[in-house]
Design an enzyme around this catalytic site. Structure first.
Site, PDB file in Angstrom:
ATOM      1  N   GLU A 102      -3.076  -3.067   2.080  1.00 42.05           N
ATOM      2  CA  GLU A 102      -2.781  -2.523   3.526  1.00 42.05           C
ATOM      3  C   GLU A 102      -1.475  -3.079   4.487  1.00 42.05           C
ATOM      4  OE1 GLU A 102      -6.143  -1.138   5.713  1.00 42.05           O
ATOM      5  OE2 GLU A 102      -6.706  -0.578   3.972  1.00 42.05           O
ATOM      6  N   GLU A 138      -6.625   1.456  -7.406  1.00 38.82           N
ATOM      7  CA  GLU A 138      -6.755   1.455  -8.592  1.00 38.82           C
ATOM      8  C   GLU A 138      -5.309   0.963  -9.372  1.00 38.82           C
ATOM      9  OE1 GLU A 138      -8.375   2.343  -5.880  1.00 38.82           O
ATOM     10  OE2 GLU A 138     -10.363   4.311  -6.508  1.00 38.82           O
TER      11      GLU A 138
END
Ligand code: THU
Length: 165
Positions: free
Chosen positions: A63, A74
């Site tokens: 993040e 992913e």
């Protein structure tokens, strides 16, 4: 007017009944989630991709203070795999997630796995589909605490995807 119905077929497993190769990929995805950097959502995701040469490439969500600059596990794993082994097929991806939401701060991640299997966002499905279109079906294994869903391909999870123009 015509109505159409799309069926999506997938398999549900108890984690302990997964075939060996997928169980070990599941463990790699869980391990990858431990490297997640998620100080904003506190939702930690890991992904592991089994390549045609037998190698496994991992990623976790990272993040950023500027929220949209972060990236999902992913896509992190897929891009890592594609950059490390260009042109090599991805055979399967496993995804796992944990969060301490509502639990004491010192609870170990191993006690915080998501109850229900995690489901990849649309952008990740679209990104994985790119590699599937090039090199063949990628199995998708979504992990919950004691259950997993296995999809035969990325396209089965993304009907009406955008592929080319
Ligand atoms: N996230 C993933 O990494 N993969 C998913 O499949 C769903 C969401 C991340 C993005 C963000 O860092 C956090 O989880 C909460 O959305």
């Amino acid at each position: 007017m015509q109505k159409h119905l799309i069926n999506i077929e997938f398999e549900q497993y108890d984690l302990n009944e997964l075939p060996d190769d997928l169980r070990s990929l599941a463990n790699e995805a869980r391990r990858a989630s431990l490297s997640s950097y998620a100080p904003y959502s506190h939702f930690h995701v890991g992904a592991a991709i089994l390549m045609a040469d037998g190698s496994v490439h991992k990623g976790s969500n990272q993040e950023n203070a500027a929220y949209p600059s972060g990236i999902c596990a992913e896509r992190n794993a897929a891009w890592h795999a594609a950059a490390a082994l260009p042109g090599v097929a991805m055979k399967a991806i496993a995804v796992a997630a944990w969060t301490r939401a509502g639990m004491p701060e010192d609870t170990p991640p191993q006690e915080c796995w998501q109850e229900s299997p995690i489901s990849p966002c649309g952008a990740c499905r679209q990104s994985m589909l790119e590699y599937e279109t090039l090199h063949g079906d990628i199995k998708v294994l979504l992990l919950g605490r004691s259950t997993a869903y296995l999809f035969p391909s990325v396209k089965s999870l993304l009907p009406f995807s955008f592929t080319e123009f």
